[in-house]
Motif scaffolding. Structure first.
Motif, short mmCIF file in Angstrom:
data_model
loop_
_atom_site.label_atom_id
_atom_site.label_comp_id
_atom_site.label_asym_id
_atom_site.label_seq_id
_atom_site.Cartn_x
_atom_site.Cartn_y
_atom_site.Cartn_z
N TRP A 80 -0.68 6.89 11.95
CA TRP A 80 -1.55 6.01 11.00
C TRP A 80 -0.89 5.36 9.98
CZ3 TRP A 80 -6.67 8.23 8.42
CH2 TRP A 80 -7.72 8.42 9.27
N GLY A 81 0.41 5.09 10.10
CA GLY A 81 1.29 4.29 9.15
C GLY A 81 2.04 3.18 10.25
N ALA A 82 3.26 3.01 9.76
CA ALA A 82 3.88 2.08 10.46
C ALA A 82 5.28 2.19 10.26
CB ALA A 82 3.59 0.55 10.02
N SER A 83 6.31 1.89 11.19
CA SER A 83 7.85 2.34 10.78
C SER A 83 8.65 1.36 9.69
CB SER A 83 8.48 1.91 12.31
OG SER A 83 8.38 2.69 13.31
N PRO A 84 9.33 2.00 8.83
CA PRO A 84 9.89 1.31 7.81
C PRO A 84 10.79 0.14 8.36
CG PRO A 84 10.13 3.70 7.60
CD PRO A 84 9.43 3.45 8.97
N GLY A 85 10.60 -1.16 7.63
CA GLY A 85 11.12 -2.25 8.34
C GLY A 85 10.65 -3.12 9.07
N SER A 86 9.63 -2.60 9.55
CA SER A 86 8.84 -3.50 10.84
C SER A 86 7.88 -4.30 10.21
CB SER A 86 7.93 -2.28 11.52
OG SER A 86 6.98 -1.72 11.14
N GLU A 87 7.46 -5.24 11.02
CA GLU A 87 6.33 -6.20 10.57
C GLU A 87 4.95 -5.45 10.31
OE1 GLU A 87 5.79 -9.64 13.07
OE2 GLU A 87 8.11 -10.03 13.20
N GLU A 88 4.98 -4.44 11.10
CA GLU A 88 3.67 -3.81 10.69
C GLU A 88 3.54 -3.09 9.49
OE1 GLU A 88 2.61 -1.10 13.72
OE2 GLU A 88 1.32 -2.29 14.80
N ARG A 89 4.72 -2.65 8.92
CA ARG A 89 4.91 -2.04 7.84
C ARG A 89 4.61 -3.15 6.74
NH1 ARG A 89 5.79 3.79 6.43
NH2 ARG A 89 6.58 3.80 4.44
N ASP A 90 5.19 -4.28 6.73
CA ASP A 90 5.03 -5.07 5.87
C ASP A 90 3.61 -5.46 5.81
OD1 ASP A 90 7.61 -5.40 5.52
OD2 ASP A 90 7.92 -7.12 6.81
N GLU A 91 2.94 -5.65 6.76
CA GLU A 91 1.34 -6.00 6.74
C GLU A 91 0.62 -4.56 6.08
OE1 GLU A 91 -2.53 -7.08 9.68
OE2 GLU A 91 -0.35 -6.94 10.46
N LEU A 92 1.02 -3.41 6.27
CA LEU A 92 0.33 -2.37 5.77
C LEU A 92 0.75 -2.25 4.33
CD1 LEU A 92 -0.75 0.65 6.61
CD2 LEU A 92 1.39 1.50 6.31
N HIS A 93 1.72 -2.47 3.56
CA HIS A 93 1.91 -2.75 2.40
C HIS A 93 1.35 -3.70 1.63
CE1 HIS A 93 6.05 -0.46 2.48
NE2 HIS A 93 5.19 0.51 2.44
N TYR A 94 1.28 -5.04 2.28
CA TYR A 94 0.37 -6.06 1.55
C TYR A 94 -1.14 -5.54 1.43
CZ TYR A 94 -2.77 -9.97 1.52
OH TYR A 94 -3.60 -10.75 0.93
N TRP A 95 -1.61 -4.83 2.46
CA TRP A 95 -3.06 -4.68 2.37
C TRP A 95 -3.35 -3.23 1.34
CZ3 TRP A 95 -6.50 -7.57 3.06
CH2 TRP A 95 -6.69 -8.67 3.98
N LEU A 96 -2.42 -2.42 1.40
CA LEU A 96 -2.42 -1.39 0.43
C LEU A 96 -2.48 -1.87 -0.91
CD1 LEU A 96 -0.20 1.50 1.81
CD2 LEU A 96 -2.57 1.68 1.37
N SER A 97 -1.35 -2.97 -1.33
CA SER A 97 -1.23 -3.40 -2.67
C SER A 97 -2.46 -4.42 -3.08
CB SER A 97 0.00 -4.43 -2.64
OG SER A 97 1.00 -3.62 -2.14
#
Length: 232
Positions: A80-97
């Motif tokens: 339900w998340g994404a691996s730290p440092g991955s592009e998916e994690r960056d996208e996840l953080h963008y939308w959470l923010s």
């Protein structure tokens, strides 16, 4: 694990996550007044807000992003998340923010007008301005959700739970089906998920114990589970 929640708030996202996770968990239902009084302020969250979460180690976490990321990181097989440092994690953080700031905060003047201006004669002007801001955010999200089954990353993630919890607020002020149909379609799809249906039953007071939900504890009982208080 124990979640402090109040019906109608964004703590719905954790209710959904915990039910989908399928592990035993406890809940503590905290009504609005209790959140702004002792012992909640002293022991759980000095800001008087939910969600608040007690981990298996007895540590208190607050703020949606912190709790959701913790749950996804300690349960990586759930995906339900994404691996730290991955592009998916960056996208996840963008939308959470974005959801936590631009979208969530836009509703503030609508829900708590008196916290933004003391002059009651100006309340309607403040609310009108806030509605315009919310509408602008919904338009952006409506465009994003066009032809998407899930909120992002092409799969079920914590973002689906998070936006459902807050996206439904739009129904209070807009005719989403007419004005922002992709948003309404997203919400309707989520409401067909059994874990969302269970979370809604909990919110509505229809379910106090279930397959994964061990039950509800009183505020005093829940506080005894805290071994490491929140550091602020």
């Amino acid at each position: 694990m124990l979640l402090f929640y109040t019906p109608g708030t964004c703590a719905m996202s954790e209710l959904i996550f915990l039910e989908y996770l399928g592990k035993p968990y406890w809940l503590c239902r905290v009504e609005g007044n209790a959140r702004r009084q002792e012992p909640f302020l002293a022991k759980v969250n000095p800001h008087g807000q939910v969600p608040a979460f007690i981990t298996d180690q007895g540590r208190v976490l607050t703020e949606n992003s912190a709790i959701l990321l913790h749950l996804s990181d300690v349960n990586p097989k759930l995906n339900w998340g994404a691996s730290p440092g991955s592009e998916e994690r960056d996208e996840l953080h963008y939308w959470l923010s974005y959801l936590d700031s631009s979208y969530h905060m836009a509703y503030g003047p609508l829900f708590k007008t008196q916290a933004f201006i003391e002059n009651e004669a100006q309340f309607e002007k403040v609310k009108t301005a806030a509605l315009k801001r919310v509408g602008s955010s919904l338009e952006y999200l409506n465009q994003h959700l066009q032809d998407r089954k899930h909120f992002a990353l092409g799969r079920e993630t914590l973002l689906d739970a998070y936006f459902y919890a807050m996206g439904r607020w739009g129904r209070m002020f807009f005719k989403l089906g007419q004005e922002y149909p992709a948003v309404e379609q997203f919400l309707a799809r989520r409401e067909s998920d059994p874990w969302v249906q269970t979370a809604l039953r909990v919110e509505q007071g229809e379910l106090t114990q279930g397959e994964h939900l061990s039950g509800h504890k009183s505020l005093d009982e829940a506080i005894t589970l805290i071994k490491r208080p929140l550091v602020v």
